[in-house]
Design an enzyme around this catalytic site. Structure first.
Site, PDB file in Angstrom:
ATOM      1  N   GLU A   6      -9.318   3.717   2.079  1.00  0.00           N
ATOM      2  CA  GLU A   6      -8.814   3.766   0.699  1.00  0.00           C
ATOM      3  C   GLU A   6      -7.782   2.684   0.392  1.00  0.00           C
ATOM      4  O   GLU A   6      -7.629   2.285  -0.767  1.00  0.00           O
ATOM      5  CB  GLU A   6      -8.195   5.146   0.434  1.00  0.00           C
ATOM      6  CG  GLU A   6      -6.757   5.362   0.934  1.00  0.00           C
ATOM      7  CD  GLU A   6      -6.600   5.262   2.446  1.00  0.00           C
ATOM      8  OE1 GLU A   6      -7.616   5.409   3.152  1.00  0.00           O
ATOM      9  OE2 GLU A   6      -5.478   5.016   2.916  1.00  0.00           O
ATOM     10  N   ARG A  15      -7.583  -0.549   0.947  1.00  0.00           N
ATOM     11  CA  ARG A  15      -8.103  -1.782   0.359  1.00  0.00           C
ATOM     12  C   ARG A  15      -8.458  -1.598  -1.116  1.00  0.00           C
ATOM     13  O   ARG A  15      -8.423  -2.544  -1.888  1.00  0.00           O
ATOM     14  CB  ARG A  15      -9.305  -2.279   1.183  1.00  0.00           C
ATOM     15  CG  ARG A  15     -10.468  -1.326   1.202  1.00  0.00           C
ATOM     16  CD  ARG A  15     -11.418  -1.573   2.371  1.00  0.00           C
ATOM     17  NE  ARG A  15     -10.810  -1.193   3.658  1.00  0.00           N
ATOM     18  CZ  ARG A  15     -11.440  -1.286   4.825  1.00  0.00           C
ATOM     19  NH1 ARG A  15     -12.687  -1.740   4.880  1.00  0.00           N
ATOM     20  NH2 ARG A  15     -10.826  -0.924   5.936  1.00  0.00           N
ATOM     21  N   LYS A  65       0.858  -1.191   0.000  1.00  0.00           N
ATOM     22  CA  LYS A  65       0.000   0.000   0.000  1.00  0.00           C
ATOM     23  C   LYS A  65       0.890   1.236   0.000  1.00  0.00           C
ATOM     24  O   LYS A  65       1.669   1.449   0.921  1.00  0.00           O
ATOM     25  CB  LYS A  65      -0.900  -0.006   1.243  1.00  0.00           C
ATOM     26  CG  LYS A  65      -1.663   1.318   1.462  1.00  0.00           C
ATOM     27  CD  LYS A  65      -2.594   1.261   2.673  1.00  0.00           C
ATOM     28  CE  LYS A  65      -3.213   2.630   2.979  1.00  0.00           C
ATOM     29  NZ  LYS A  65      -4.104   2.622   4.153  1.00  0.00           N
ATOM     30  N   LYS A  80     -10.249  13.000   7.780  1.00  0.00           N
ATOM     31  CA  LYS A  80      -9.841  12.606   9.135  1.00  0.00           C
ATOM     32  C   LYS A  80      -9.888  13.808  10.074  1.00  0.00           C
ATOM     33  O   LYS A  80      -9.686  14.935   9.636  1.00  0.00           O
ATOM     34  CB  LYS A  80      -8.395  12.095   9.113  1.00  0.00           C
ATOM     35  CG  LYS A  80      -8.194  10.735   8.525  1.00  0.00           C
ATOM     36  CD  LYS A  80      -6.727  10.329   8.630  1.00  0.00           C
ATOM     37  CE  LYS A  80      -6.473   8.978   7.975  1.00  0.00           C
ATOM     38  NZ  LYS A  80      -7.131   7.853   8.660  1.00  0.00           N
ATOM     39  N   ASP A 102     -12.067   7.097   3.610  1.00  0.00           N
ATOM     40  CA  ASP A 102     -10.865   6.897   4.425  1.00  0.00           C
ATOM     41  C   ASP A 102     -10.444   5.424   4.464  1.00  0.00           C
ATOM     42  O   ASP A 102      -9.386   5.094   4.965  1.00  0.00           O
ATOM     43  CB  ASP A 102     -11.113   7.432   5.837  1.00  0.00           C
ATOM     44  CG  ASP A 102      -9.823   7.645   6.611  1.00  0.00           C
ATOM     45  OD1 ASP A 102      -8.743   7.588   5.977  1.00  0.00           O
ATOM     46  OD2 ASP A 102      -9.901   7.885   7.824  1.00  0.00           O
TER      47      ASP A 102
HETATM   48  N1  BES Z   1      -4.155   4.673   6.878  1.00  0.00           N
HETATM   49  C1  BES Z   1      -5.255   4.385   7.704  1.00  0.00           C
HETATM   50  C2  BES Z   1      -4.938   3.381   8.818  1.00  0.00           C
HETATM   51  C3  BES Z   1      -3.921   3.800   9.841  1.00  0.00           C
HETATM   52  C4  BES Z   1      -4.335   4.218  11.087  1.00  0.00           C
HETATM   53  C5  BES Z   1      -2.574   3.706   9.595  1.00  0.00           C
HETATM   54  C6  BES Z   1      -3.412   4.561  12.044  1.00  0.00           C
HETATM   55  C7  BES Z   1      -1.650   4.061  10.547  1.00  0.00           C
HETATM   56  C8  BES Z   1      -2.060   4.479  11.781  1.00  0.00           C
HETATM   57  C9  BES Z   1      -6.392   3.817   6.859  1.00  0.00           C
HETATM   58  O1  BES Z   1      -6.456   4.237   5.559  1.00  0.00           O
HETATM   59  C10 BES Z   1      -7.652   4.246   7.514  1.00  0.00           C
HETATM   60  O2  BES Z   1      -7.922   5.401   7.532  1.00  0.00           O
HETATM   61  N2  BES Z   1      -8.393   3.287   8.028  1.00  0.00           N
HETATM   62  C11 BES Z   1      -9.643   3.550   8.650  1.00  0.00           C
HETATM   63  C12 BES Z   1     -10.590   2.500   8.151  1.00  0.00           C
HETATM   64  C13 BES Z   1     -12.019   2.777   8.486  1.00  0.00           C
HETATM   65  C14 BES Z   1     -12.506   4.020   7.808  1.00  0.00           C
HETATM   66  C15 BES Z   1     -12.814   1.579   8.047  1.00  0.00           C
HETATM   67  C16 BES Z   1      -9.452   3.441  10.154  1.00  0.00           C
HETATM   68  O3  BES Z   1      -8.686   2.601  10.606  1.00  0.00           O
HETATM   69  O4  BES Z   1     -10.061   4.231  10.857  1.00  0.00           O
HETATM   70 ZN    ZN Z   2      -4.728   4.826   4.720  1.00  0.00          ZN
HETATM   71 MN    MN Z   3      -7.515   6.049   5.306  1.00  0.00          MN
END
Ligand code: BES
Ligand code: ZN
Ligand code: MN
Length: 502
Positions: A345, A347, A261, A273, A343
């Protein structure tokens, strides 16, 4: 990076600005094992009591500095804690070397008198020196890192007389270069590492022989029907890229596909975010950095494993052209995905890359991604989650990680999540879990849809990819390079077993 020499010399007579010795704990107090024993002896009987009165107890992570006042050739002795004498593992040595290196100031040479019983120990000490010595100085006007930098390190070990030990040093150098390269990319500010700049940086690397780098730009991604990568990238002024790296050794015993990724910045997109979550999101390309760096390291080590590496690079930004919650994207294999939360993204970009990886029919596919905050909730900031459609692979990766001092733990992909992924009312797949539980499992279940019929594992490094806290062991602040060492050793073990990683 520091240059390392291996030497079977006496620690007391070794010429270096600093001499590092390891101190372990026993039920009777402190002991100085290995080549440091002679150093303690040179100081005389008062040595261990002096350490104690300095507040040093021999625990891992501790350091004490002692002026040597002529007792040994080096003017400063640094004692570093090894913990229990009975449990001085390679990882304890790697951390001790890293802690010692980080404590060194204004010295250009250091000698390391740490105990080593085999070549794995020697490799670990060298890695600790090279990884702990990492410093991201690119954006500092005054080069503060110069005060830390050691030009030459001498690792003292009787094993230096063995022929094979040279290979341990080469491995340590190749692996540490790869980890430090990944760290540099992760630490680079996101405005200076857009998808195009990241791809250019990979293409500009000195490629080892039998390595080929191919970059797909936006028109090519359109032609190749990569609707996930395009959908995530379309909100940004900085268009997406896909980087493919192939390494084809002469007689490969196995073919490994790696997928990463590479979100160069994750603002969340339209599902923006909150402020607190934005600061570290330059780290969201850590998976891509890890698979790219590991592929180059495997090639540099000439491992007899064919590797095809796919890094999906995009910037996730909100704008008038961004994908909206409610939009439907079409992934390369034709599957349609209803977007619920922009968010989630990672996947989406991985879906295209996993399809591409599977099309080559490799023996197995491993993806690495900072995918879910839920994984950090489950396993903390230092342990990666491993999810797989193959029980052997799901157990092999954490076991491999453990051997190189990384922490990974298996998590399940459940039937419940499979049903949820397939519950969109207007598309083939739903992108986002309708309820806030089991986010890591849902995400992996989504990814599994794109690797049907292939052995695949997913490593979620959202926790360990970026160290937001203080440095520890050989881990600096910022990008850590998590995953690189496990991937390289995994390829190495495939080469040894000649089999399929089970
Ligand atoms: N890049 C983030 C995940 C992440 C969180 C990486 C903390 C490093 C540290 C990912 O793209 C994300 O935003 N995931 C969301 C998924 C949700 C919207 C289903 C998350 O974990 O909140
Ligand atoms: Zn991310
Ligand atoms: Mn994200």
């Amino acid at each position: 990076m520091t240059t390392i020499n291996l030497r079977a010399a006496n620690a007391t007579g070794t010429r270096a600005d600093v001499l590092v010795i390891g101190v372990a704990t026993t039920s009777d107090g402190l002991v100085v094992p290995g080549p440091g024993t002679a150093v303690a002896a040179a100081f005389g009987r008062g040595f261990e009591p002096t350490l104690s009165s300095l507040g040093f107890s021999g625990k891992q992570g501790e350091v004490a500095k002692l002026p040597s006042v002529g007792v040994v050739k080096s003017s400063l002795v640094i004692a570093v804690g090894l913990g229990d004498e009975e449990a001085v593992t390679p990882e304890a040595l790697r951390r001790a070397a890293g802690v010692a290196v980080r404590s060194i100031r204004n010295s250009s040479s250091a000698a390391f008198a740490l105990p080593s019983t085999d070549e794995r120990d020697v490799q670990a000490i060298c890695e600790g020196v090279l990884l702990g010595g990492y410093d991201f100085g690119t954006y500092k006007s005054e080069d503060e890192s110069a005060a830390h930098r050691i030009e030459t390190a001498t690792v003292l070990t009787d094993l230096a007389r063995n022929k094979g030990v040279k290979h341990s040093l080469s491995k340590a150098v190749a692996v540490s270069e790869a980890v430090n390269r990944a760290r540099d990319w992760i630490n680079t500010p996101p405005g200076d590492l857009t998808p195009a700049l990241f791809a250019d940086a990979v293409a500009a690397l000195d490629a080892p022989s039998r390595v080929k780098v191919t970059v797909w730009d936006e028109p090519r991604l359109r032609k190749e029907k990569c609707g996930g990568i395009l959908g995530v990238g379309q909100g940004s002024q900085n268009p997406p890229r896909l980087v493919q790296i192939t390494y084809k050794p002469r007689k490969p015993v196995s073919h490994l596909a790696l997928v990463g990724k590479g979100i160069t910045y994750d603002s969340g997109g339209i599902t923006l975010k909150p402020a607190a979550g934005l600061m570290t999101m330059k780290c969201d390309m850590s998976g891509a950095a890890a698979v790219i760096a590991a592929t180059f390291a495997a090639a540099a080590l000439e491992l007899p494993v064919q590797i095809t590496c796919w890094a999906a690079m995009a910037e996730n930004m909100p704008s008038g052209t961004a994908t909206r919650p409610g939009d439907v994207l079409r992934i390369r294999n034709g599957a349609t995905v209803e977007v619920h939360n922009t968010d989630a993204e990672g996947r989406l970009v991985l879906a295209d890359a996993l399809c591409l990886a599977a099309e080559d029919e490799p023996d197995m596919i491993v993806d690495v991604a900072t995918l879910t905050g839920a994984c950090v909730v489950a396993l903390g900031t230092r342990t990666a989650g491993v999810l797989s459609n193959d029980d052997n692979l799901r157990d092999a990766l954490p076991a491999t990680a453990q051997r190189v001092g990384e922490s990974m733990w298996p998590l399940p992909i459940t039937e419940e999540m499979k049903a949820k992924v397939r519950s969109s009312s207007i598309a083939d797949l739903r992108q986002h879990n309708p309820e806030p539980y089991g986010g890591t499992l849902f995400a992996a279940s989504f990814l599994r849809e794109f690797v049907e019929g292939h052995r695949w594992a997913h490593i979620d490094i959202a926790g360990p990819a970026f160290n937001d806290g203080e440095p520890h062991g050989y881990t600096p602040k910022g990008g850590t390079g998590a995953g690189v060492r496990t991937l390289v050793h995994f390829a190495e073990s495939l080469a040894e077993s000649g089999a399929s990683g089970s």
